[in-house]
Write a protein that holds these residues in place. Structure first.
Motif, PDB file in Angstrom:
ATOM      1  N   VAL A 258      -8.689  -3.531   8.338  1.00 36.40           N
ATOM      2  CA  VAL A 258      -8.874  -4.274   7.083  1.00 36.40           C
ATOM      3  C   VAL A 258     -10.337  -4.671   6.921  1.00 36.40           C
ATOM      4  O   VAL A 258     -10.944  -4.469   5.851  1.00 36.40           O
TER       5      VAL A 258
ATOM      6  N   PHE B  79      -8.517  -0.768  -0.111  1.00 36.83           N
ATOM      7  CA  PHE B  79      -8.845  -2.099   0.403  1.00 36.83           C
ATOM      8  C   PHE B  79     -10.003  -2.710  -0.379  1.00 36.83           C
ATOM      9  O   PHE B  79      -9.996  -3.898  -0.689  1.00 36.83           O
TER      10      PHE B  79
ATOM     11  N   ASP C 167       0.790  -1.226   0.000  1.00 35.36           N
ATOM     12  CA  ASP C 167       0.000   0.000   0.000  1.00 35.36           C
ATOM     13  C   ASP C 167       0.818   1.269   0.000  1.00 35.36           C
ATOM     14  O   ASP C 167       0.535   2.222  -0.719  1.00 35.36           O
TER      15      ASP C 167
ATOM     16  N   ALA D  15     -12.156  -3.041   3.843  1.00 36.70           N
ATOM     17  CA  ALA D  15     -12.346  -3.981   2.738  1.00 36.70           C
ATOM     18  C   ALA D  15     -13.809  -4.404   2.608  1.00 36.70           C
ATOM     19  O   ALA D  15     -14.285  -4.700   1.505  1.00 36.70           O
TER      20      ALA D  15
ATOM     21  N   TRP E 120      -8.890 -12.088   2.379  1.00 38.21           N
ATOM     22  CA  TRP E 120      -7.710 -11.698   3.151  1.00 38.21           C
ATOM     23  C   TRP E 120      -7.289 -12.847   4.070  1.00 38.21           C
ATOM     24  O   TRP E 120      -8.125 -13.547   4.622  1.00 38.21           O
TER      25      TRP E 120
ATOM     26  N   LYS F 225      -0.092  -6.296   3.215  1.00 37.57           N
ATOM     27  CA  LYS F 225      -0.223  -5.180   4.163  1.00 37.57           C
ATOM     28  C   LYS F 225       0.453  -5.539   5.474  1.00 37.57           C
ATOM     29  O   LYS F 225       0.186  -6.595   6.057  1.00 37.57           O
TER      30      LYS F 225
END
Length: 436
Positions: free
Chosen positions: A288, A270, A208, A292, A300, A278
């Protein structure tokens, strides 16, 4: 990145009597300087200042039930950066701080440099708040240069690595948390895999933000931006130079998504699959999941392999400023909130990962899993990562500001096209200004 929580605290003003107490009680902390404890029938009010989510909402009423003569006013606010600035302003003014004041790990160095304005918790705290309650590195980080303990540790942020299983699979990389460990064994292997990922995916980003990785790398070094004499080490610290070279080389190979952490674009990244890996301290799992969103549940994963071994990013301390009118009661509240039993409750409420040994040994914690990350045994995983952390890196005054206000912008400039050499000079020049 130092401000992983979000908040601005407005602490309760104090009386002239409290100011007089602070004036005589700041440095020596001798028993004669410390106000006597309130009587059992004396009703008092304590103020507690925190930022973002400590998980104390249910704990405060519980403490008040156990101590009917104590009323707690909780001053909870948002961003950690403004909160820290507000705290420093009130320290300088000599008034306005809460009886119990939270301090984020990234700003702890500035508070330790003003340790005379805080009570030594070994002198006013309860006997059961002994050093062996905490992981040794967490406890020791709350001491100033002379060994004065100004903070009881709350949570920690042991580092792991998060990654997108579907994006790995599309690039022909392994996806199982055990199988990916060789990728995350060292920073060299991590960036090498990133270069391959970029090539195989036609230019998609591996991580990122350059600043996020660099921060994790610098935190692992024996010596950071400043040595124990508070002398700036940037130009002579080979570890920092090597980290800079590796990160900027990865940027040059297209591995960075060039996002500013915690910006709107980073948040959207995300959801938009803008990067495949990450750096993930324990608290990052919640970020996250939030950013996300449910559509990416199960995509993930998290593994306990982290480049370079262990590391810690984040966590906080509870302190008792000498401005407090009731320091002994404030210390007792601080010790109770940071006891293993309460830390487990805070973890259940907000995901703040405990720093206390007994909490880390608890079956309740070790059995924790996270369905969003494919049922990962996150309790067991982060306990293992916490135990990999070595002794705390010394962080001198303005350490957090160097990372946040100098290093991150310098790396962002490189991501936007500035040469690594010019970016390095930007870092050096900015660090020198802050270290004066």
């Amino acid at each position: 990145m130092t401000t992983f929580r979000k908040g601005l605290a407005t602490a309760l003003g104090i009386t002239m009597t409290a100011l007089a107490v602070a004036a005589c009680g700041g440095g020596g902390d001798s028993s004669s300087d410390i106000p006597a404890a309130a009587g059992p029938n004396e009703h008092i009010e304590l103020t507690l200042a925190t930022f973002t989510e400590f998980g104390y909402e249910a704990l405060i009423p519980e403490y008040e039930r156990l101590h009917p003569n104590i009323k707690i006013t909780h001053r909870k606010t948002g961003q950690g950066g403004p909160y820290a600035q507000d705290m420093m302003t009130k320290l300088a003014a000599g008034s306005g701080l809460a009886d119990v004041q939270a301090v984020e790990e990234g700003h702890l160095s500035d508070i330790l440099s003003k340790s005379s304005k805080f009570y030594d918790l070994t002198q006013i705290g309860p006997a059961d708040a002994s050093p062996d309650r905490w992981l040794s590195w967490k406890y020791d980080a709350g001491k100033d240069k002379n060994g004065k303990l100004i903070g009881y540790g709350t949570d920690i942020g042991p580092d792991a690595m998060c990654y997108r299983k579907d994006l790995f699979a599309a690039a022909g990389l392994p996806t199982d948390p055990e199988a990916v460990k060789s990728i995350f064994a060292t920073w060299d292997s991590y960036f090498a895999a990133g270069a391959q990922y970029v090539q195989k995916t036609g230019g998609k980003a591996w991580f990122d933000s350059a600043a996020q990785n660099f921060n994790a790398m610098v935190n692992q070094l024996p010596v950071g931006y400043l040595d124990k004499d508070d002398k700036l080490t940037v130009e002579s610290n080979q570890g920092i130079k090597d980290a800079w070279a590796k990160v900027t080389d990865a940027v040059g190979k297209g591995e960075s998504a060039k996002l500013t952490a915690f910006s709107n674009e980073w948040n959207s990244g995300f959801r938009q699959s803008a990067f495949a890996t990450k750096v993930c301290p324990a608290w990052m799992l919640g970020v996250v999941k939030e950013q996300a969103g449910p559509d990416n549940a199960g995509k993930w994963a998290v593994t306990d392999a982290f480049p370079g071994g262990g590391g810690n990013w984040g966590g906080s301390y509870l302190t008792v400023p000498t401005q407090s009118k009731h320091p002994r009661e404030a210390a007792a509240l601080t010790a109770w909130l940071t006891a293993p039993e309460q830390q487990l409750k805070a973890f259940q409420a907000k995901g703040t990962f405990p720093s206390q040994v007994k909490a880390l040994e608890s079956p309740e914690l070790l059995s924790q899993t996270d369905a969003y990350f494919g049922g990962a045994k996150i309790g067991e995983l982060f306990v293992a990562q916490a135990k990999k952390v070595a002794k705390p890196q010394y962080k001198g005054p303005n350490d957090g500001q160097i990372q946040e206000n100098v290093t991150a912008p310098a790396l962002q400039a490189v991501e936007q096209g500035k040469s690594p050499a010019d970016g390095w000079q930007q870092l050096v020049d900015g660090a020198k200004k802050l270290a004066r």
